[in-house]
Scaffold this motif. Structure first.
Motif: not given
Length: 124
Positions: A18-47
């Motif tokens: 399932e993770l093969d779909r991300y093989a060509g995605v640059p690291d900085e793009v992955l982290w941007r998506v995770v920090t922008r859309d991750g549920v735990c990241m949103a929780m942390a941003a909202e305090g």
């Protein structure tokens, strides 16, 4: 090698595939998506950050409750495997560090095999 995860090999093979779909995605793009859309990241941003420390819950229970509806579970898992590899700790991608350590060699073998075949796996 005995990992304590006998019987889960097929599960880890499926996850790694399932993770093969991300093989060509640059690291900085992955982290941007995770920090922008991750549920735990949103929780942390909202305090309302997740209570990872000082709770009686296990990592598995925390992952199930916090990561369950997260839209970027697999991107998060991919980013953590790339970043920490076998040294992974905590909960990332809805998996505990133990599960990710068991998944890591399977994931790595797929990537190495892809590179030997010419790389460029874009998930299609």
């Amino acid at each position: 090698m005995v990992t304590g995860f006998e019987g889960n090999e097929e599960r880890f093979e499926v996850m790694a595939a399932e993770l093969d779909r991300y093989a060509g995605v640059p690291d900085e793009v992955l982290w941007r998506v995770v920090t922008r859309d991750g549920v735990c990241m949103a929780m942390a941003a909202e305090g309302d950050g997740p209570e990872w420390i000082g709770t009686a819950s296990t990592d598995r229970e925390l992952a199930a409750s916090i990561c369950a509806g997260c839209p970027v579970q697999r991107a998060c898992l991919e980013a953590e495997l790339r970043t920490a590899g076998a040294s992974t700790v905590g909960v990332w991608g809805a998996l505990t560090d133990e599960d990710r350590r068991a998944l890591f060699p399977v994931w790595l073998a797929r990537r190495e095999n892809d590179e030997r075949r010419g790389g460029g796996n874009d998930g299609t």
